[in-house]
Scaffold this motif. Structure first.
Motif, mmCIF file in Angstrom:
data_model
loop_
_atom_site.group_PDB
_atom_site.id
_atom_site.type_symbol
_atom_site.label_atom_id
_atom_site.label_comp_id
_atom_site.label_asym_id
_atom_site.label_seq_id
_atom_site.Cartn_x
_atom_site.Cartn_y
_atom_site.Cartn_z
ATOM 1 N N ASN A 54 0.806 -1.222 0.000
ATOM 2 C CA ASN A 54 0.000 0.000 0.000
ATOM 3 C C ASN A 54 0.839 1.270 0.000
ATOM 4 O OD1 ASN A 54 -2.292 -1.620 0.088
ATOM 5 N ND2 ASN A 54 -2.467 -1.507 2.316
ATOM 6 N N HIS A 55 1.931 1.284 0.767
ATOM 7 C CA HIS A 55 2.725 2.495 0.894
ATOM 8 C C HIS A 55 3.775 2.632 -0.194
ATOM 9 C CE1 HIS A 55 1.699 2.481 5.487
ATOM 10 N NE2 HIS A 55 0.675 2.797 4.727
ATOM 11 N N LYS A 56 4.119 1.509 -0.814
ATOM 12 C CA LYS A 56 5.091 1.501 -1.909
ATOM 13 C C LYS A 56 6.351 2.312 -1.592
ATOM 14 C CE LYS A 56 1.745 0.636 -5.579
ATOM 15 N NZ LYS A 56 0.705 0.162 -4.647
ATOM 16 N N PRO A 57 7.079 1.929 -0.541
ATOM 17 C CA PRO A 57 8.332 2.640 -0.217
ATOM 18 C C PRO A 57 9.364 2.437 -1.321
ATOM 19 C CG PRO A 57 8.176 0.602 1.040
ATOM 20 C CD PRO A 57 6.854 0.764 0.343
ATOM 21 N N GLU A 58 10.260 3.405 -1.451
ATOM 22 C CA GLU A 58 11.319 3.285 -2.451
ATOM 23 C C GLU A 58 12.342 2.250 -2.034
ATOM 24 O OE1 GLU A 58 13.095 6.935 -3.532
ATOM 25 O OE2 GLU A 58 11.196 7.932 -3.976
ATOM 26 N N VAL A 59 12.513 2.066 -0.737
ATOM 27 C CA VAL A 59 13.446 1.060 -0.241
ATOM 28 C C VAL A 59 13.013 0.633 1.151
ATOM 29 C CG1 VAL A 59 15.043 2.755 0.712
ATOM 30 C CG2 VAL A 59 15.892 0.501 0.090
ATOM 31 N N LEU A 77 10.374 -8.975 -2.708
ATOM 32 C CA LEU A 77 10.537 -9.601 -4.016
ATOM 33 C C LEU A 77 9.211 -9.692 -4.751
ATOM 34 C CD1 LEU A 77 13.078 -12.424 -3.100
ATOM 35 C CD2 LEU A 77 13.511 -10.454 -4.570
ATOM 36 N N VAL A 78 8.148 -10.038 -4.042
ATOM 37 C CA VAL A 78 6.824 -10.140 -4.660
ATOM 38 C C VAL A 78 6.343 -8.785 -5.168
ATOM 39 C CG1 VAL A 78 4.380 -10.612 -4.202
ATOM 40 C CG2 VAL A 78 6.127 -12.190 -3.382
ATOM 41 N N SER A 79 6.644 -7.731 -4.402
ATOM 42 C CA SER A 79 6.176 -6.398 -4.770
ATOM 43 C C SER A 79 7.201 -5.600 -5.580
ATOM 44 C CB SER A 79 5.834 -5.605 -3.501
ATOM 45 O OG SER A 79 6.974 -5.459 -2.670
ATOM 46 N N SER A 80 8.334 -6.230 -5.912
ATOM 47 C CA SER A 80 9.409 -5.581 -6.680
ATOM 48 C C SER A 80 9.920 -4.316 -5.998
ATOM 49 C CB SER A 80 8.931 -5.254 -8.104
ATOM 50 O OG SER A 80 8.559 -6.426 -8.798
ATOM 51 N N THR A 81 10.044 -4.390 -4.674
ATOM 52 C CA THR A 81 10.531 -3.263 -3.873
ATOM 53 C C THR A 81 11.983 -3.500 -3.484
ATOM 54 O OG1 THR A 81 8.317 -2.929 -2.948
ATOM 55 C CG2 THR A 81 10.169 -1.914 -1.780
ATOM 56 N N PRO A 82 12.884 -2.560 -3.775
ATOM 57 C CA PRO A 82 14.278 -2.728 -3.333
ATOM 58 C C PRO A 82 14.359 -2.818 -1.813
ATOM 59 C CG PRO A 82 14.079 -0.937 -4.921
ATOM 60 C CD PRO A 82 12.690 -1.310 -4.523
ATOM 61 N N TYR A 83 15.233 -3.662 -1.321
ATOM 62 C CA TYR A 83 15.391 -3.779 0.124
ATOM 63 C C TYR A 83 16.853 -4.042 0.474
ATOM 64 C CZ TYR A 83 15.646 -8.886 -0.345
ATOM 65 O OH TYR A 83 16.019 -10.166 -0.683
ATOM 66 N N VAL A 84 17.187 -3.731 1.725
ATOM 67 C CA VAL A 84 18.552 -3.846 2.235
ATOM 68 C C VAL A 84 18.509 -4.586 3.561
ATOM 69 C CG1 VAL A 84 20.621 -2.600 2.976
ATOM 70 C CG2 VAL A 84 19.165 -1.643 1.172
ATOM 71 N N VAL A 144 30.620 -11.202 1.045
ATOM 72 C CA VAL A 144 29.731 -10.537 0.101
ATOM 73 C C VAL A 144 30.511 -9.403 -0.547
ATOM 74 C CG1 VAL A 144 27.588 -9.250 -0.183
ATOM 75 C CG2 VAL A 144 27.715 -11.124 1.452
ATOM 76 N N ASN A 145 30.691 -9.471 -1.849
ATOM 77 C CA ASN A 145 31.506 -8.509 -2.568
ATOM 78 C C ASN A 145 30.645 -7.699 -3.526
ATOM 79 O OD1 ASN A 145 34.029 -9.463 -1.444
ATOM 80 N ND2 ASN A 145 33.769 -11.251 -2.755
ATOM 81 N N GLY A 146 31.239 -6.637 -4.073
ATOM 82 C CA GLY A 146 30.545 -5.848 -5.078
ATOM 83 C C GLY A 146 30.044 -4.536 -4.523
ATOM 84 N N ASP A 147 29.502 -3.704 -5.426
ATOM 85 C CA ASP A 147 29.090 -2.362 -5.041
ATOM 86 C C ASP A 147 27.691 -2.312 -4.446
ATOM 87 O OD1 ASP A 147 27.563 -2.884 -7.251
ATOM 88 O OD2 ASP A 147 28.239 -1.144 -8.412
ATOM 89 N N ARG A 148 27.086 -3.459 -4.220
ATOM 90 C CA ARG A 148 25.753 -3.475 -3.613
ATOM 91 C C ARG A 148 25.812 -3.673 -2.101
ATOM 92 N NH1 ARG A 148 22.675 -1.050 -6.982
ATOM 93 N NH2 ARG A 148 20.770 -2.094 -6.271
ATOM 94 N N SER A 149 26.997 -3.786 -1.558
ATOM 95 C CA SER A 149 27.141 -3.906 -0.105
ATOM 96 C C SER A 149 28.108 -2.848 0.391
ATOM 97 C CB SER A 149 27.636 -5.303 0.281
ATOM 98 O OG SER A 149 28.954 -5.503 -0.163
ATOM 99 N N VAL A 150 27.955 -2.490 1.672
ATOM 100 C CA VAL A 150 28.764 -1.424 2.245
ATOM 101 C C VAL A 150 28.911 -1.675 3.738
ATOM 102 C CG1 VAL A 150 26.797 0.078 2.788
ATOM 103 C CG2 VAL A 150 29.020 1.116 2.283
ATOM 104 N N TYR A 350 24.294 5.647 0.812
ATOM 105 C CA TYR A 350 24.133 4.287 0.292
ATOM 106 C C TYR A 350 22.710 4.044 -0.212
ATOM 107 C CZ TYR A 350 23.958 -0.803 0.115
ATOM 108 O OH TYR A 350 23.793 -2.103 -0.301
ATOM 109 N N LEU A 351 21.715 4.495 0.539
ATOM 110 C CA LEU A 351 20.328 4.280 0.131
ATOM 111 C C LEU A 351 20.001 5.040 -1.146
ATOM 112 C CD1 LEU A 351 18.588 4.400 3.622
ATOM 113 C CD2 LEU A 351 19.086 2.388 2.230
ATOM 114 N N SER A 352 20.647 6.175 -1.354
ATOM 115 C CA SER A 352 20.450 6.914 -2.602
ATOM 116 C C SER A 352 20.936 6.094 -3.783
ATOM 117 C CB SER A 352 21.187 8.259 -2.544
ATOM 118 O OG SER A 352 20.640 9.086 -1.532
ATOM 119 N N ARG A 353 22.033 5.364 -3.597
ATOM 120 C CA ARG A 353 22.529 4.490 -4.662
ATOM 121 C C ARG A 353 21.550 3.355 -4.935
ATOM 122 N NH1 ARG A 353 27.905 2.621 -2.135
ATOM 123 N NH2 ARG A 353 27.587 0.930 -3.659
ATOM 124 N N ILE A 354 20.988 2.775 -3.873
ATOM 125 C CA ILE A 354 20.056 1.663 -4.043
ATOM 126 C C ILE A 354 18.791 2.125 -4.758
ATOM 127 C CG2 ILE A 354 18.616 -0.029 -2.834
ATOM 128 C CD1 ILE A 354 21.608 -0.620 -2.760
#
Length: 356
Positions: A54-59, A77-84, A144-150, A350-354
């Motif tokens: 309902n709220h459709k958060p960006e992250v 995943l079901v709602s296609s919402t980015p999460y951390v 966990v490697n890569g630019d998706r973790s910090v 970091y959240l701005s990147r996500i």
């Protein structure tokens, strides 16, 4: 379930405990408001899913694993919402430690109950790409490697709170000695308690030989009685206090803070000791190894080397100049790295990147 904050904010923080404040307060300090959802039981999961829909958060940020983490991962995943996922501890080792402890105590049903939680934790890791680790130790541990973790360290809220000067009004016996060694311990985890237990013998040796020092151990949990019994059988003045709400007063009274553990991703008590200008002694392991610069902000020791523990503790107790040197350096370090605003800026970046 507890839900607070404005309902249509872009960032939703989900937690199974009150530790979500370690995320919401830093973000708020840099002008980023959040919504908050606390999962208290499995029946809250459908409402969590509806909140995301309902709220459709960006992250979405979740700081828990087991069923809480898996619930958020699947809902997002079901709602296609980015999460951390914010990794603030070592959940796999925690589960394994509990299983071993329950089996050792012949509590087989309790051991079995850990397996669904373990599976939920592993599922959360499997489903997740974006991570915030509170320490390099945890990031390296889970590879966990890569630019998706910090790595974003834990904030020290004690820096935000003015001292009330209550150090002289502790509810302690009048015969507390001239010097105080303080430990603050979460007694819910066997691997954390084991570190303190391994250090108590050499600490006891120092207390007995000096005769002018009291050790205070604050904290509660299932292992409190075991720690208390061990202390009662040791020489020297060692006192277990149980849970203490005014922890700042204990730090103000302490000359040396000790922290020994085999399971701490980035213990907040080290930061609190720094903020209180208290000299620190800890074992060179897990998260403490990156929090303490050995010989500059404190001493790091090997728990297998009793002589090293007694030597470093004796140096700190007999040398006020060394304590002051460590206290000053630790205070500067925590102000440089762990202020609420500094952590908030890192979260926001970091959240701005996500989201982007």
């Amino acid at each position: 379930m507890e839900s607070t904050g404005r309902p249509r904010e872009d960032i939703l923080v989900v937690s199974t405990s009150n530790r979500g404040e370690k995320i919401t307060r830093p973000l708020s300090s840099v002008g980023v408001e959040t919504s908050y959802f606390q999962i208290e039981k499995m029946s809250d999961v459908p409402e969590l899913y509806q909140t995301i829909q309902n709220h459709k958060p960006e992250v979405v940020i979740i700081d828990s694993f087991s069923f809480g983490g898996a619930s958020v991962a699947l809902s997002c995943l079901v709602s296609s919402t980015p999460y951390v996922i914010r990794v603030r501890g070592d959940p796999v080792r925690e589960h394994i430690g509990w299983v071993r402890t329950h089996i050792k105590n012949r509590e087989f049903l309790r051991a079995l109950k850990q397996f669904p939680r373990y599976i939920g934790t592993k599922l959360t890791f499997l489903l997740t790409n974006n991570y915030i680790f509170v320490s390099d130790y945890l990031k390296d541990r889970y590879d966990v490697n890569g630019d998706r973790s910090v790595v974003i360290n834990t904030p020290c809220f004690m820096l935000d709170e003015a001292s009330d000067g209550a150090g002289g009004h502790l509810n302690l016996n009048e015969d507390v000695k001239d010097h105080v060694v303080l430990a603050v311990m979460n007694m819910n985890y066997p691997a954390k308690v084991a570190g303190l237990q391994d250090a108590l013998d050499p600490i006891s040796t120092v207390l007995e030989s000096r005769g002018d020092t009291t050790m205070l151990i604050a904290g509660d949990g299932p292992y409190y009685e075991e720690i208390t019994e061990q202390c009662e059988n040791l020489e020297g003045d060692i006192r277990t206090l149980g849970y203490v709400s005014n922890i700042e007063a204990l730090f103000e009274r302490a000359d040396v803070f000790v922290h020994f553990s085999y399971l701490d991703g980035y213990p907040s008590t080290i930061l609190e000791a720094y903020a209180s200008k208290t000299a620190v002694l800890a074992n060179d392991a897990v998260g403490m190894s990156e929090q303490i610069v050995d010989g500059k902000t404190g001493y790091l020791v090997d728990l297998d080397e009793s002589a090293e523990i007694t030597d470093r503790l004796n140096i700190l107790l007999r040398t006020p100049e060394k304590r002051e040197e460590f206290a000053k350096a630790g205070y500067e370090r925590v102000h440089k790295i762990n202020t609420t605003e500094a952590i908030g800026e890192k979260f926001h970046s970091y959240l701005s990147r996500i989201r982007g």
